[in-house]
Motif scaffolding. Structure first.
Motif, mmCIF file in Angstrom:
data_model
loop_
_atom_site.group_PDB
_atom_site.id
_atom_site.type_symbol
_atom_site.label_atom_id
_atom_site.label_comp_id
_atom_site.label_asym_id
_atom_site.label_seq_id
_atom_site.Cartn_x
_atom_site.Cartn_y
_atom_site.Cartn_z
ATOM 1 N N TYR A 165 0.863 -1.187 0.000
ATOM 2 C CA TYR A 165 0.000 0.000 0.000
ATOM 3 C C TYR A 165 0.901 1.238 0.000
ATOM 4 N N ILE A 166 0.662 2.162 -0.935
ATOM 5 C CA ILE A 166 1.504 3.355 -1.069
ATOM 6 C C ILE A 166 0.651 4.607 -0.911
ATOM 7 N N SER A 167 1.029 5.443 0.053
ATOM 8 C CA SER A 167 0.364 6.742 0.216
ATOM 9 C C SER A 167 1.330 7.707 0.882
ATOM 10 N N PHE A 168 1.437 8.912 0.300
ATOM 11 C CA PHE A 168 2.357 9.923 0.818
ATOM 12 C C PHE A 168 1.634 11.084 1.481
ATOM 13 N N GLY A 169 0.415 10.840 1.959
ATOM 14 C CA GLY A 169 -0.281 11.832 2.764
ATOM 15 C C GLY A 169 -0.988 12.910 1.964
ATOM 16 N N SER A 170 -1.433 13.929 2.685
ATOM 17 C CA SER A 170 -2.332 14.939 2.113
ATOM 18 C C SER A 170 -1.631 16.210 1.664
ATOM 19 N N VAL A 171 -0.316 16.324 1.892
ATOM 20 C CA VAL A 171 0.373 17.585 1.603
ATOM 21 C C VAL A 171 1.568 17.414 0.662
ATOM 22 N N ALA A 172 2.306 16.331 0.789
ATOM 23 C CA ALA A 172 3.574 16.164 0.058
ATOM 24 C C ALA A 172 3.393 16.283 -1.455
ATOM 25 N N ALA A 173 4.422 16.789 -2.121
ATOM 26 C CA ALA A 173 4.450 16.858 -3.583
ATOM 27 C C ALA A 173 5.756 16.249 -4.072
ATOM 28 N N HIS A 192 5.111 -7.363 -7.302
ATOM 29 C CA HIS A 192 4.141 -7.517 -6.215
ATOM 30 C C HIS A 192 2.902 -6.673 -6.506
ATOM 31 N N PRO A 193 1.719 -7.135 -6.107
ATOM 32 C CA PRO A 193 0.524 -6.304 -6.277
ATOM 33 C C PRO A 193 0.600 -5.058 -5.394
ATOM 34 N N PHE A 194 -0.010 -3.967 -5.847
ATOM 35 C CA PHE A 194 0.068 -2.719 -5.087
ATOM 36 C C PHE A 194 -1.211 -1.899 -5.215
ATOM 37 N N LEU A 195 -1.519 -1.204 -4.120
ATOM 38 C CA LEU A 195 -2.605 -0.226 -4.081
ATOM 39 C C LEU A 195 -1.937 1.131 -3.872
ATOM 40 N N TRP A 196 -2.074 2.027 -4.845
ATOM 41 C CA TRP A 196 -1.309 3.271 -4.876
ATOM 42 C C TRP A 196 -2.255 4.465 -4.814
ATOM 43 N N VAL A 197 -2.098 5.277 -3.780
ATOM 44 C CA VAL A 197 -2.860 6.524 -3.664
ATOM 45 C C VAL A 197 -2.071 7.632 -4.363
ATOM 46 N N VAL A 198 -2.618 8.127 -5.453
ATOM 47 C CA VAL A 198 -2.031 9.278 -6.154
ATOM 48 C C VAL A 198 -3.011 10.441 -5.993
ATOM 49 N N ARG A 199 -2.757 11.234 -4.979
ATOM 50 C CA ARG A 199 -3.633 12.370 -4.673
ATOM 51 C C ARG A 199 -3.515 13.434 -5.761
ATOM 52 N N PRO A 200 -4.629 13.975 -6.254
ATOM 53 C CA PRO A 200 -4.524 15.105 -7.183
ATOM 54 C C PRO A 200 -3.689 16.226 -6.558
ATOM 55 N N GLY A 201 -2.664 16.653 -7.268
ATOM 56 C CA GLY A 201 -1.741 17.639 -6.713
ATOM 57 C C GLY A 201 -0.461 17.031 -6.183
ATOM 58 N N LEU A 202 -0.391 15.698 -6.130
ATOM 59 C CA LEU A 202 0.814 15.031 -5.623
ATOM 60 C C LEU A 202 2.011 15.265 -6.548
ATOM 61 N N ILE A 203 1.756 15.198 -7.876
ATOM 62 C CA ILE A 203 2.849 15.317 -8.840
ATOM 63 C C ILE A 203 2.942 16.759 -9.329
ATOM 64 N N CYS A 204 4.113 17.357 -9.162
ATOM 65 C CA CYS A 204 4.307 18.749 -9.552
ATOM 66 C C CYS A 204 4.023 18.927 -11.047
ATOM 67 N N GLY A 205 3.123 19.848 -11.376
ATOM 68 C CA GLY A 205 2.836 20.161 -12.766
ATOM 69 C C GLY A 205 1.925 19.180 -13.468
ATOM 70 N N SER A 206 1.267 18.298 -12.694
ATOM 71 C CA SER A 206 0.394 17.289 -13.302
ATOM 72 C C SER A 206 -0.935 17.228 -12.560
ATOM 73 N N GLU A 207 -2.004 16.961 -13.302
ATOM 74 C CA GLU A 207 -3.325 16.860 -12.674
ATOM 75 C C GLU A 207 -3.459 15.577 -11.867
ATOM 76 N N TRP A 208 -3.162 14.436 -12.553
ATOM 77 C CA TRP A 208 -3.277 13.151 -11.863
ATOM 78 C C TRP A 208 -2.279 12.176 -12.454
ATOM 79 N N ILE A 209 -2.722 11.096 -13.097
ATOM 80 C CA ILE A 209 -1.801 10.039 -13.548
ATOM 81 C C ILE A 209 -1.615 10.046 -15.062
ATOM 82 N N GLU A 210 -1.928 11.176 -15.717
ATOM 83 C CA GLU A 210 -1.857 11.219 -17.183
ATOM 84 C C GLU A 210 -0.432 11.030 -17.720
#
Length: 457
Positions: A274-282, A300-318
Motif C-alpha cells: 500500500y503506497i500513500s504519501f499523505g495529504s500535503v507532500a508533492a 508484487h501487487p500494489f494499491l497506490w494513492v495518487v492524490r490530485p496535486g501530488l505530482i508537480c505540474g500534473s493533474e493526476w496520472i496522465e
C-alpha cells in the motif's frame, strides 16, 4: 461510560485545519465525548479547505466557524511557502478567535477548558484573557517534539537545522542521538525567521499550558517520554493511539475511494504493498515515474494513492506511460484517496510505503504492517529514523528514488530474511499498542487521569 463529575461540562477544541492535524484532534474529541463531555469544535474557515464531510460524520459535536484572517493575497503568497502561512495564521486569526471565545464563554457557563493544536500558540494568551485553562495537543510524536525543542541548541552548535546541509547529511548529531543531520526536520521556506518564531512559540506556550496531551504511548517512546517530563514542567497525558479507542470513523477532508477495499478482497494475505504519501507532500515527475517502474518491476501487487496535486505540474496520472499501465494491469490499483485505516487493517496488505506522517506511522504500527519509509518534510524525517533504526520495523529509502532502490526495498521487506525479522518486531510493537489501551494499561490509566484532571477545572 460517563465518569462522575463530567455531565454537562463542555470542551472547546481548536484544530489547525489541515488533514494531518484535524484528524487527531477530532479523534481526541471523540474519546472525551465518550467519557461524557460535550464538545464544540472551532473551525477556521477560508483556510483553503472545506469541512462538509466532517460536519456530516460528527453530528454529536457542535461546530463554530470563524474567519482565519488570511486574505486571498496571503494565500497566494503562501502557495510556495506553507510555513509562512502558519506564521501569518498565528497573527491574523487572533481577533477572530478572541471574538469567538468571548461569544462562546458568554453563551455557555459550562465551558471548562480549551484544547488547541500546539502550533496555534497564540491561543494561550487569548484563553488567559477569559481565565480559561488551555491544554495542548501535540499531533506528532514525542521524539520530534524534543527535536523542535532543541532547535536553539542546534543553532548554537553551528548546525543549520530545518534547511538542509548538503555536505554533512550523513554526519551524526552528537547532541541528539540517534539522529544524523539528514534526519533533522526539514522545511522549505523563504522566511527562516518566521519558521523559528512558530517553533519557538509552540515550545514556549506548550510549556506554559495547563497540560500536554500526546497521541502516543509509553512503551513506544519510553526514553523520549522520560526526557519530556524532565524538560516540560506540566501535566503530560500520553493516551494514544487515539484511533484505537473507538471504531474507525472518517475525518477525511477528501472523498475516499471504497474500491480500494473491494480490490484488496481479491488479493492473497500479506501480498499487497500500500503506497500513500499523505495529504500535503508533492513529488517531481521523474520521481513519480521511478516509483511507478519500481512498483512494476517488483512483481508484487500494489494499491497506490495518487492524490490530485501530488505530482508537480500534473493533474493526476496522465503522465504514466501506456507500457507501465499494461505491465501492471490487474496487479496494480490506483486511486485518488483511500480509507487508510480500513486498508491497513485488511489482511491482504503486507507493507506500507509511507511518508511517515505521525498519524500514518501510528496506524501502521497498530495494524502490524511493516513500513517502507520515504519522509518528505518536517517531522517525517525524525519519524522515519525511529521506524527504521530505533524500532526497526521498516526500511528507509535513503539514496534517491531510483527504480532499482525501490525494487530492492520491496524485496527486502516482502521476500528476504531481514523482512521476516522486521515483521516479527512489528507484531511485538502491535501487541504493545493493544495492551496499553486495555484496563490497567498505560494509555488507559493516562486517560483516566486526564478526564479527572479536566473535571477538576
Amino acid at each position: 461510560m460517563e465518569d462522575q463529575g463530567i455531565k454537562g461540562k463542555r470542551l472547546l477544541f481548536f484544530p489547525l485545519p489541515l488533514q494531518g492535524h484535524i484528524t487527531p484532534i477530532l479523534q481526541l474529541a471523540n474519546i472525551l465525548h465518550l467519557k461524557g463531555f460535550s464538545i464544540t469544535i472551532i473551525l477556521a474557515d477560508n483556510f483553503s479547505t472545506t469541512f462538509d464531510n466532517i460536519r456530516a460524520n460528527y453530528p454529536h459535536f457542535t461546530f463554530h466557524t470563524i474567519y482565519d484572517g488570511l486574505s486571498e493575497d496571503d494565500k497566494a503568497k503562501t502557495d510556495i511557502d506553507a510555513l509562512f502561512l502558519l506564521s501569518l495564521f498565528n497573527q491574523r486569526c487572533v481577533p477572530h478567535f478572541t471574538e469567538a471565545l468571548r461569544e462562546l464563554v458568554l453563551e455557555d457557563s459550562n465551558i471548562v477548558c480549551l484544547l488547541s493544536d500546539s502550533i496555534l500558540h497564540f491561543t494561550k494568551a487569548v484563553a488567559d484573557r477569559f481565565k480559561l485553562p488551555r491544554l495542548v495537543l501535540r499531533t506528532g510524536g514525542v521524539c520530534s517534539l524534543l527535536v523542535f525543542a532543541a532547535i536553539p541548541l542546534l543553532i548554537n552548535k553551528a548546525y543549520s537545522p530545518l534547511q538542509g546541509m548538503e555536505s554533512v547529511q550523513e554526519e551524526a548529531v552528537e547532541e541528539l542521538p540517534p539522529y544524523r543531520v539528514k534526519d533533522l526536520p526539514l522545511f522549505k521556506t523563504c522566511n527562516v525567521d518566521a519558521l523559528y518564531q512558530v517553533i519557538e512559540g509552540m515550545i514556549r506556550e506548550t510549556k506554559a499550558s495547563s497540560g500536554l496531551i500526546l497521541n502516543s504511548f509509553e512503551q513506544l517512546e519510553q526514553f523520549s517520554m522520560s526526557k519530556l517530563r524532565g524538560d516540560f514542567p506540566i501535566p503530560i497525558f500520553p493516551i494514544g493511539p487515539f484511533h484505537s479507542h473507538f471504531p474507525a470513523s472518517s475525518s477525511s477532508l477528501m472523498s475516499q475511494d471504497q474500491t480500494s477495499i473491494s480490490w484488496l478482497d481479491t488479493k492473497p494475505p500479506k501480498s499487497v504493498i500500500y503506497i500513500s504519501f499523505g495529504s500535503v507532500a508533492a513529488i517531481e515527475v521523474n520521481d513519480f515515474l521511478e516509483i511507478a517502474w519500481g512498483l512494476a518491476n517488483s512483481n508484487h501487487p500494489f494499491l497506490w494513492v495518487v492524490r490530485p496535486g501530488l505530482i508537480c505540474g500534473s493533474e493526476w496520472i496522465e503522465l504514466l506511460p501506456s507500457e507501465f499501465l499494461e505491465t501492471v494491469d490487474g496487479r496494480g490499483h490506483i486511486v485518488k484517496w483511500a480509507p487508510q485505516q480500513q486498508v491497513l487493517a485488511h489482511p491482504a496488505v503486507g507493507a506500507f510505503w509511507t511518508h511517515n506522517g505521525w498519524n500514518s506511522t501510528l496506524e501502521s504500527i497498530c495494524e502490524g504492517v511493516p513500513m517502507i519509509c520515504m519522509p518528505c518534510f518536517g517531522d517525517q524525517m525524525v519519524n522515519a529514523r525511529y521506524v527504521s533504526h530505533v524500532w526497526k520495523v521498516g526500511v528507509q529509502l535513503e539514496n534517491g528514488l531510483k527504480r532499482t532502490n525501490i525494487e530492492n526495498a520491496i524485496r527486502t521487506l516482502m521476500e528476504d530474511e531481514e523482512g521476516k525479522q522486521i515483521k516479527e518486531r512489528m507484531l511485538e510493537l502491535k501487541e504493545k499498542a493493544n495492551l496499553c489501551l486495555k484496563t490497567g494499561g498505560s494509555s488507559y490509566e493516562s486517560l483516566r487521569s486526564l478526564t479527572s484532571y479536566i473535571s477538576s477545572f
